[in-house]
Design an enzyme around this catalytic site. Structure first.
Site, PDB file in Angstrom:
ATOM      1  N   HIS A 307      -4.566  -9.190 -31.066  1.00  0.00           N
ATOM      2  CA  HIS A 307      -5.096 -10.542 -30.996  1.00  0.00           C
ATOM      3  C   HIS A 307      -5.975 -10.647 -29.773  1.00  0.00           C
ATOM      4  O   HIS A 307      -5.676 -10.051 -28.742  1.00  0.00           O
ATOM      5  CB  HIS A 307      -3.955 -11.566 -30.915  1.00  0.00           C
ATOM      6  CG  HIS A 307      -4.384 -12.941 -31.291  1.00  0.00           C
ATOM      7  ND1 HIS A 307      -5.006 -13.778 -30.415  1.00  0.00           N
ATOM      8  CD2 HIS A 307      -4.319 -13.602 -32.476  1.00  0.00           C
ATOM      9  CE1 HIS A 307      -5.286 -14.911 -31.033  1.00  0.00           C
ATOM     10  NE2 HIS A 307      -4.896 -14.836 -32.289  1.00  0.00           N
ATOM     11  N   ASP A 364      -0.583 -13.127 -39.053  1.00  0.00           N
ATOM     12  CA  ASP A 364      -0.853 -12.671 -40.413  1.00  0.00           C
ATOM     13  C   ASP A 364       0.067 -11.550 -40.866  1.00  0.00           C
ATOM     14  O   ASP A 364       0.066 -11.190 -42.038  1.00  0.00           O
ATOM     15  CB  ASP A 364      -2.313 -12.193 -40.518  1.00  0.00           C
ATOM     16  CG  ASP A 364      -3.279 -13.350 -40.341  1.00  0.00           C
ATOM     17  OD1 ASP A 364      -3.086 -14.362 -41.020  1.00  0.00           O
ATOM     18  OD2 ASP A 364      -4.201 -13.247 -39.509  1.00  0.00           O
TER      19      ASP A 364
HETATM   20  N1  CMC Z   1      -5.143  -1.362 -34.902  1.00  0.00           N
HETATM   21  C1  CMC Z   1      -5.508  -0.375 -34.065  1.00  0.00           C
HETATM   22  N2  CMC Z   1      -6.149  -0.552 -32.907  1.00  0.00           N
HETATM   23  C2  CMC Z   1      -6.437  -1.804 -32.559  1.00  0.00           C
HETATM   24  C3  CMC Z   1      -6.093  -2.908 -33.361  1.00  0.00           C
HETATM   25  C4  CMC Z   1      -5.417  -2.660 -34.567  1.00  0.00           C
HETATM   26  N3  CMC Z   1      -5.061  -3.655 -35.385  1.00  0.00           N
HETATM   27  N4  CMC Z   1      -6.515  -4.045 -32.773  1.00  0.00           N
HETATM   28  C5  CMC Z   1      -7.104  -3.690 -31.625  1.00  0.00           C
HETATM   29  N5  CMC Z   1      -7.059  -2.332 -31.487  1.00  0.00           N
HETATM   30  C6  CMC Z   1      -7.540  -1.549 -30.341  1.00  0.00           C
HETATM   31  C7  CMC Z   1      -9.063  -1.433 -30.353  1.00  0.00           C
HETATM   32  O1  CMC Z   1      -9.488  -0.287 -31.059  1.00  0.00           O
HETATM   33  C8  CMC Z   1      -9.370  -1.383 -28.879  1.00  0.00           C
HETATM   34  O2  CMC Z   1      -9.053  -0.068 -28.445  1.00  0.00           O
HETATM   35  P1  CMC Z   1      -9.910   0.604 -27.222  1.00  0.00           P
HETATM   36  O3  CMC Z   1      -9.621  -0.247 -26.021  1.00  0.00           O
HETATM   37  O4  CMC Z   1      -9.375   1.989 -27.122  1.00  0.00           O
HETATM   38  O5  CMC Z   1     -11.347   0.544 -27.648  1.00  0.00           O
HETATM   39  C9  CMC Z   1      -8.337  -2.306 -28.251  1.00  0.00           C
HETATM   40  O6  CMC Z   1      -7.223  -2.280 -29.165  1.00  0.00           O
HETATM   41  C10 CMC Z   1      -8.822  -3.750 -28.072  1.00  0.00           C
HETATM   42  O7  CMC Z   1      -9.279  -4.196 -29.342  1.00  0.00           O
HETATM   43  P2  CMC Z   1     -10.550  -5.120 -29.555  1.00  0.00           P
HETATM   44  O8  CMC Z   1     -11.091  -4.893 -30.925  1.00  0.00           O
HETATM   45  O9  CMC Z   1     -11.477  -4.963 -28.398  1.00  0.00           O
HETATM   46  O10 CMC Z   1      -9.874  -6.572 -29.457  1.00  0.00           O
HETATM   47  P3  CMC Z   1     -10.508  -7.929 -29.933  1.00  0.00           P
HETATM   48  O11 CMC Z   1      -9.884  -8.966 -29.107  1.00  0.00           O
HETATM   49  O12 CMC Z   1     -11.987  -7.864 -29.963  1.00  0.00           O
HETATM   50  O13 CMC Z   1     -10.033  -8.050 -31.475  1.00  0.00           O
HETATM   51  C11 CMC Z   1      -8.668  -8.473 -33.359  1.00  0.00           C
HETATM   52  C12 CMC Z   1      -8.922  -8.774 -31.874  1.00  0.00           C
HETATM   53  C13 CMC Z   1      -7.605  -9.420 -33.883  1.00  0.00           C
HETATM   54  C14 CMC Z   1      -9.967  -8.707 -34.152  1.00  0.00           C
HETATM   55  C15 CMC Z   1      -8.203  -7.003 -33.505  1.00  0.00           C
HETATM   56  O14 CMC Z   1      -6.988  -6.812 -32.808  1.00  0.00           O
HETATM   57  C16 CMC Z   1      -8.051  -6.580 -34.955  1.00  0.00           C
HETATM   58  O15 CMC Z   1      -9.026  -6.138 -35.580  1.00  0.00           O
HETATM   59  N6  CMC Z   1      -6.804  -6.693 -35.544  1.00  0.00           N
HETATM   60  C17 CMC Z   1      -6.603  -6.424 -36.954  1.00  0.00           C
HETATM   61  C18 CMC Z   1      -7.046  -7.632 -37.792  1.00  0.00           C
HETATM   62  C19 CMC Z   1      -6.082  -8.793 -37.680  1.00  0.00           C
HETATM   63  O16 CMC Z   1      -4.872  -8.623 -37.790  1.00  0.00           O
HETATM   64  N7  CMC Z   1      -6.639  -9.996 -37.511  1.00  0.00           N
HETATM   65  C20 CMC Z   1      -5.856 -11.240 -37.431  1.00  0.00           C
HETATM   66  C21 CMC Z   1      -5.935 -11.878 -36.088  1.00  0.00           C
HETATM   67  S1  CMC Z   1      -4.685 -13.146 -35.842  1.00  0.00           S
HETATM   68  C22 CMC Z   1      -5.124 -14.449 -36.892  1.00  0.00           C
HETATM   69  C23 CMC Z   1      -6.371 -15.122 -36.524  1.00  0.00           C
HETATM   70  O17 CMC Z   1      -6.441 -15.711 -35.436  1.00  0.00           O
HETATM   71  O18 CMC Z   1      -7.283 -15.132 -37.340  1.00  0.00           O
END
Ligand code: CMC
Length: 429
Positions: A307, A364
């Protein structure tokens, strides 16, 4: 605590005020930085940017808590109803008995959609995703209620559209489901409460009236409350950005629905179940998929984990997991996907990659398992999120419109394209 922060740019000191929130959180106000220095700030994904001041929802991502208008979401999930929580978010306080009754009555008054709009459902191919239907229908409502489409609607008019949207969206969602399975529409009933009414419209048929189950109603009520707001998330920011041009509430909400659809946001609940089904069908070896999620050469992510804001347990996920256990015990359901989800969570919480990045199950991860148990079809999961998030979107749009200091949203960019060059006629290229 400093009132100002000084930024030294090539020896010139720029004073930027510090804004302090009611919970002590601080922000540097850089709104004059560009005019004073020529520099903008760069923050892709707005990971470090406050776009507004808001009195609706407070969350602390490190401590893992969430409050609507100051009230912890767990208390609302346990004691409130979705209609009451909607009132709280939109009007800023809990209603008294008469106010709640009047608000609920207004839901009944507005529960039908214009009969001409019903024809729209028949024009969509059966393959249409219900989020596409929902966003189009909400925008189309502006054509049926043009009296509200004005630049400065009155408070009463805004209140009317708010209730109208909350009530009609539920009907639109249920109708889009009925259309997708080829069954006749079931119209809203005045004698049923919000969640009962929705379930009845979804699952009753002329030959088989839906038997209301209080455990199911309570579970859905709780899920809607937990989804009702989450401050400046992607879809709410979209609603605010679209609304900042003084686009009407229908158009702004319609845009929010589209933003929510994506699998990184509200579409994640659908994506989680698809992922769990895939792992289950593949023999249940979830370790293979955890390894894939950690592999930087692979784009696969563990859906339902991570998140932007929570760097601790998502408080909503805790409540939902507990609710899933209770509901499954009461209904005697044994869903292999729930067991699989729990085993994945257990493994992930011990895994260094996820610990280091503070990736926990989010809202989710378990919500889809409950929607599935209730009988909601997979492609309707993001729609359920949209029904839940609607009061939050409305509250934010209203707060922004009521704020005399709010401005049209218009970020800057750093241009990285080619330098000036002359147009070359086609025969010389
Ligand atoms: N699986 C594997 N690695 C992950 C995941 C995941 N689900 N989420 C984040 N990471 C890793 C990412 O690769 C990055 O690694 P590194 O630092 O080595 O590059 C690190 O964790 C930080 O991730 P980010 O993408 O920079 O984080 P963000 O804040 O931009 O993205 C997110 C947040 C929710 C989009 C992301 O965690 C994600 O894609 N999760 C899966 C989709 C999901 O479950 N979404 C629902 C969110 S909650 C409901 C809502 O509010 O809509």
């Amino acid at each position: 605590m400093a009132d100002n922060v000084q930024i030294n740019i090539d020896g010139k000191i720029i004073e930027c005020p510090v804004i302090v929130g009611t919970e002590g959180e601080r922000a540097i106000d850089i709104s004059k930085l560009r005019t004073q220095s020529g520099l903008i700030t760069m923050d892709p994904g707005f990971g470090n940017t406050g776009a507004c001041q808001s009195a609706i929802t407070y969350l602390d991502g490190d401590k893992g808590f969430l409050r609507y208008r100051g009230i912890p979401v767990e208390q609302l999930a346990e004691n409130s109803t979705f209609v009451e929580t909607s009132y709280l978010l939109i009007y800023g306080r809990l209603p008294n008995a008469q106010e709640l009754e009047a608000f609920s009555d207004a839901f009944n008054e507005h529960s039908m959609i214009h009969e001409d709009m019903v024809n729209f459902f028949h024009a969509y191919p059966s393959t249409t995703h219900p989020m596409a239907i929902l966003s189009a229908m909400v925008c189309a409502m502006s054509a049926y209620y043009p009296e509200f489409i004005k630049e400065e609607p009155t408070k009463q008019e805004i209140n009317r559209i708010a209730v109208q949207l909350l009530s009609k969206v539920r009907t639109i969602c249920a109708f889009s489901y009925k259309k997708s399975i080829g069954e006749p529409f079931v119209y809203p009933r005045h004698d049923l409460h919000y969640v009962h009414n929705f379930l009845n419209m979804m699952f009753s048929s002329p030959t088989n009236p839906y038997q209301i189950d209080d455990d199911v109603v309570n579970a859905l009520q709780m899920l809607l409350i937990l989804h009702a707001d989450h401050e400046q998330n992607c879809s709410t920011s979209t609603v605010r950005l679209v609304g900042s041009s003084h686009a009407n509430l229908y158009a702004s909400i319609s845009a929010g629905i589209c933003a929510l659809w994506g699998p990184l946001h509200g579409g994640a609940n659908q994506a989680v179940i698809e992922m769990l089904e895939m792992i289950h069908k593949d023999g249940g070896d979830f370790n293979k998929y955890i390894a894939k999620a950690k592999d930087k050469s692979n784009t696969f992510r563990l859906m339902g984990f991570g998140h932007r804001v929570y760097k601790n347990f998502d408080p909503r996920a805790r409540v939902i997991k507990k609710c899933a256990d209770n509901l499954f015990n009461k209904l005697g359901i044994n869903d292999p996907l729930l067991d699989l989800a729990k085993r994945i969570e257990e493994a992930v919480l011990k895994d260094e990659y996820f610990i280091e990045r503070k990736l926990y199950p989010n809202v989710d991860f378990y919500s889809g398992i409950i929607f599935r148990a209730i009988g909601i079809p997979l492609n309707m999961f993001p729609v359920m999120f949209a029904i839940g998030r609607l009061p939050g979107w409305i509250a934010h749009w209203k707060e922004m419109i009521d704020d005399p200091t709010s401005k049209i949203g218009r970020p800057y960019q750093i241009y990285t394209g080619s330098l000036k060059k002359d147009y070359v006629p086609i025969e010389q290229r």
